[in-house]
Structure formats: structure tokens, C-alpha cells
Design an enzyme around this catalytic site. Structure first.
Site, PDB file in Angstrom:
ATOM      1  N   GLU A 198      65.792  27.711  34.338  1.00 52.38           N
ATOM      2  CA  GLU A 198      66.989  27.035  34.879  1.00 52.38           C
ATOM      3  C   GLU A 198      68.064  28.085  35.151  1.00 52.38           C
ATOM      4  O   GLU A 198      68.172  29.054  34.396  1.00 52.38           O
ATOM      5  CB  GLU A 198      67.495  26.060  33.802  1.00 52.38           C
ATOM      6  CG  GLU A 198      68.833  25.413  34.082  1.00 52.38           C
ATOM      7  CD  GLU A 198      69.399  24.673  32.848  1.00 52.38           C
ATOM      8  OE1 GLU A 198      69.228  25.164  31.707  1.00 52.38           O
ATOM      9  OE2 GLU A 198      70.010  23.608  33.048  1.00 52.38           O
TER      10      GLU A 198
ATOM     11  N   LYS B  95      69.021  18.283  38.869  1.00 50.18           N
ATOM     12  CA  LYS B  95      69.001  17.839  37.465  1.00 50.18           C
ATOM     13  C   LYS B  95      69.737  16.512  37.291  1.00 50.18           C
ATOM     14  O   LYS B  95      70.909  16.401  37.663  1.00 50.18           O
ATOM     15  CB  LYS B  95      69.637  18.928  36.593  1.00 50.18           C
ATOM     16  CG  LYS B  95      69.595  18.680  35.090  1.00 50.18           C
ATOM     17  CD  LYS B  95      70.154  19.900  34.358  1.00 50.18           C
ATOM     18  CE  LYS B  95      70.097  19.782  32.855  1.00 50.18           C
ATOM     19  NZ  LYS B  95      70.605  21.003  32.192  1.00 50.18           N
TER      20      LYS B  95
ATOM     21  N   CYS C 183      65.631  21.631  32.144  1.00 45.19           N
ATOM     22  CA  CYS C 183      66.142  21.704  30.775  1.00 45.19           C
ATOM     23  C   CYS C 183      66.257  20.359  30.074  1.00 45.19           C
ATOM     24  O   CYS C 183      65.280  19.799  29.653  1.00 45.19           O
ATOM     25  CB  CYS C 183      67.471  22.461  30.746  1.00 45.19           C
ATOM     26  SG  CYS C 183      67.866  22.981  29.070  1.00 45.19           S
TER      27      CYS C 183
HETATM   28  N1  CDV Z   1      70.846  23.467  29.648  1.00 45.72           N
HETATM   29  C1  CDV Z   1      70.593  22.371  28.917  1.00 45.72           C
HETATM   30  O1  CDV Z   1      70.349  21.304  29.470  1.00 45.72           O
HETATM   31  N2  CDV Z   1      70.649  22.500  27.575  1.00 45.72           N
HETATM   32  C2  CDV Z   1      70.486  21.401  26.657  1.00 45.72           C
HETATM   33  C3  CDV Z   1      71.257  21.632  25.389  1.00 45.72           C
HETATM   34  C4  CDV Z   1      72.707  21.585  25.635  1.00 45.72           C
HETATM   35  C5  CDV Z   1      70.934  20.583  24.348  1.00 45.72           C
HETATM   36  C6  CDV Z   1      69.033  21.151  26.301  1.00 45.72           C
HETATM   37  O2  CDV Z   1      68.649  19.982  26.279  1.00 45.72           O
HETATM   38  O3  CDV Z   1      68.296  22.087  26.002  1.00 45.72           O
END
Ligand code: CDV
Length: 361
Positions: free
Chosen positions: A53, A141, A210
Site C-alpha cells: 500500500e 480502498k 490494508c
Molecule cells: N493502513 C492501514 O489501513 N492500517 C490499519 C491500521 C491502522 C489498523 C490496518 O488495518 O492495518
């Protein structure tokens, strides 16, 4: 793990983990590191390279930034001038991918220029096909963690994705990647029913970014499109935080990181199993200017086990040859959705966002 009896559909895939990208690191330097991983992946026979990401920069949502400071982190997509493939920061990666014959998934900060000249920003990824010489898949996202306003308590960790990005508006669009496996059935091959052609065409790809990997709904929407490979890049803080952005104080740093890793792996392994797909989950890791990110880049099998895992918190290639035929048995038995799902009972998933508890006794 043994393959199913259907014909093998082999493809070598590479998770291109990146170590930290610091504020002072130039885009050019990061691109050089990414090109080096891409070269190595291609040399070792990979046909798909998956990057993290927001791969090209530090994870900037941890900082409260002025609009003018923010600009440098974004790649502009202006329909009148072309998409991310025209960005000088990114183009060399896709040019090299075409020359090497390797596909690329990569995450980036997208500044989407609107007809009226204003812009909307997204946390996005694209899938570049070397075979097609163009982007064949795009994702924005959907699940943005953190807050719009900065947390004010002393020592709070910031996560300002909700401030800098709009939630993705493209849904979860699966697509096929041409040329990844040999002998894929094509529309022009003849008349086939959906049952006859299932699991025999060009690989079906899904993309998440993510935090999305923690949401079963996102995986399931792809699962319902027959997804065989899920690509997901991430930047995950190496310690769990409270709602106010503080570390859980009853945990040692080691125990905290272990817990983060557990939740990461549970999400990827559980959802790969429940949707009978491979997943390639790729970290940006190490400490970015002292801010620790967890590693744990993993390639997961449709039966839920980890096939290959990163050993470092640096730039590292994690390579595996996978057989997409391995998706077929679970997709046609325990997770044959058409036989076993009961969507008439799933209304709350669409009708509500938050929890409604039963009445008190
Ligand atoms: N970049 C992210 O989406 N990070 C989130 C953290 C903040 C919990 C994740 O779900 O890994």
C-alpha cells in the site's frame, strides 16, 4: 499440499516486501528499490509482482500535513492527460514490467481530477498487465481507518486516512489477468456453459488495501466473483492502539507486535480459506522515521495455510509457485456457494452498518 485432480494452472508469484521509506527518501530512490525487486522477481520466473500500500512514499497519514505538503505524496490522474501510468514517478515501473513480461499490483495515493477541475483523493491500487500492456484492474480502498480530526491526547498516534482520502467508490471489481497461466480458456475457444468453463479461464484477481483485509464482506464480494488470487498491500502499525491512539499499556512491545501479527494472519488465512483463493499479502515494514510497521508478508493457500513468509523487515522477495487448480476443490465442495449459501438470512449485512443488540431482558 496436494493439488486437486483438475489440470494444473501454475503461476509463480512474488510478494515484493519493502523496508521502511523515510520522509527524506526521494521518490527516485524508492523507485530504484522497487525496480530491483521487480528484476529479481522476473529473473526467478515470477509472472506477478505485488507491492505494498502507498508503496512509493512513507506512510504519510501518520502526520498532520498542510495541503501544500500533502501534494508530493499523490499521483495525479487527470482523464484529459492520462492515468497513473503517465506519472514520471511510476511509468518506469510499468515500462520495465512490460519488458520483463511480469504483471504488477501496486498501491499509491491517487489524486483524481474532476471535470470541474477540483480533485478527490483516494488510497488506490492498480493491476498492470504486461501481456495487455496496460492497467486492467483498479481499486480504491473502501475501509479507511483512523480519524478525520487529529487525536489531541498527548502521545497519541495519528492515523489520518479518513482526513486525506475519500472511501473508495469502485466497489470490489474482480477481473481476469491475461497471459498469467498457459492454456486459459477464452471466449473465442467455443461455447461453454459457466459450469464447464469455471476454473479454466484466465486467473480471476481481486484487490484490497490494508485495513480492507480485516473485513469478511470485502473478501466475500470477490469470492462471489470466483476470485482465485487476492492481492493486498499494507502499512500496519506494529502495536495495537486504543481508540484515543495510545498503545495498550499492559502489553510489552514484543507481545503487542505478536498480537498485531496474529490478527493480520488470522484475517488473511481465514478469509483465503473461506473464499477458496490464494492471497498475496505484502507489507511495507520496519521503522519509518522511528514509527514501527509490522512485517509478515505472506502468500496464503486456499486451504488457509501459509505457503511462504518474509524473514526480514527489509526489502525482500517472497516467491512461490502456486497452482490455481487448488482453488477448485474447495470452490466445488465446502465453499460451493451456489449450493450452500442462504442469502435470505443475510439482510443485516446490507441493512445496517453498526451493531443493534437484542432488547435487554
Ligand atoms: N493502513 C492501514 O489501513 N492500517 C490499519 C491500521 C491502522 C489498523 C490496518 O488495518 O492495518
Amino acid at each position: 499440499m496436494a493439488s486437486t485432480t483438475s489440470s494444473p494452472r501454475l503461476v509463480t508469484v512474488a510478494a515484493c516486501q519493502l523496508g521502511p521509506v523515510h520522509l527524506a527518501d526521494s521518490r527516485q530512490d524508492v523507485l530504484k528499490r522497487m525496480l530491483s525487486l521487480l528484476e529479481q522477481a522476473a529473473q526467478q520466473g515470477a509472472k506477478l509482482a505485488v507491492f505494498p500500500e502507498l508503496a512509493f512514499t512513507t506512510f504519510f497519514p501518520r502526520y498532520l500535513l498542510e495541503e501544500t505538503d500533502l501534494d508530493q505524496y499523490f499521483d495525479v490522474e487527470d482523464p484529459s492527460k492520462g492515468g497513473i501510468e503517465q506519472s514520471p514517478n511510476v511509468k518506469p515501473l510499468f515500462d520495465r514490467a512490460s519488458a520483463l513480461g511480469i504483471d504488477v499490483y501496486v498501491g499509491y495515493a491517487e489524486r483524481s481530477i474532476q471535470k470541474d477541475g477540483t480533485h478527490i483523493d483516494y488510497n488506490s491500487s492498480v493491476y498492470y498487465s504486461a501481456n495487455a500492456n496496460k492497467i486492467v484492474g483498479k481499486y480504491r480502498k473502501v475501509h479507511l481507518p483512523g480519524t478525520v480530526e487529529p487525536r489531541t491526547e498527548p502521545g497519541a498516534v495519528q492515523q489520518l486516512e479518513k482526513r486525506y482520502f475519500r472511501p473508495g467508490d469502485l466497489g470490489f471489481p474482480a477481473f481476469r489477468a491475461p497471459g498469467l497461466v498457459e492454456g486459459a480458456l477464452k471466449r473465442s475457444s467455443g461455447q461453454y456453459t459457466a459450469t464447464q468453463s469455471a476454473g479454466k479461464g484466465d486467473p480471476i484477481i481481486g484487490m484490497l488495501i490494508c485495513n480492507d483485509r480485516r473485513w469478511a464482506e470485502a473478501w466475500r464480494v470477490y469470492g462471489l466473483q470466483g476470485m482465485e488470487i487476492l492481492c493486498c498491500g499494507y502499512n500496519t502499525t506494529a502495536f495495537p492502539t486504543t481508540a484515543s491512539g495510545h498503545q495498550l499499556d499492559h502489553l510489552t512491545p514484543e507481545a503487542a507486535e505478536e498480537m498485531v501479527m496474529l490478527h493480520h494472519k488470522l484475517s488473511c488465512q481465514g478469509n483465503s480459506y473461506m473464499n477458496a483463493c490464494f492471497s498475496i499479502n505484502v507489507a511495507k515494514t520496519g521503522a519509518e522515521d522511528g514509527n514501527p510497521l509490522v512485517g509478515g508478508t505472506i502468500i496464503v493457500h486456499p486451504l488457509g495455510h501459509i505457503i511462504k513468509e518474509a524473514q526480514t523487515k527489509e526489502d525482500e522477495l517472497v516467491l512461490a509457485t502456486i497452482d490455481l487448480a487448488d482453488c477448485h476443490r474447495p470452490k466445488s465442495t465446502v465453499f460451493a456457494f451456489e449450493k450452500h449459501r442462504r442469502p435470505e438470512h443475510y439482510h443485516p449485512i446490507l441493512d445496517r452498518t453498526g451493531v443493534i443488540e437484542p432488547d435487554l431482558l
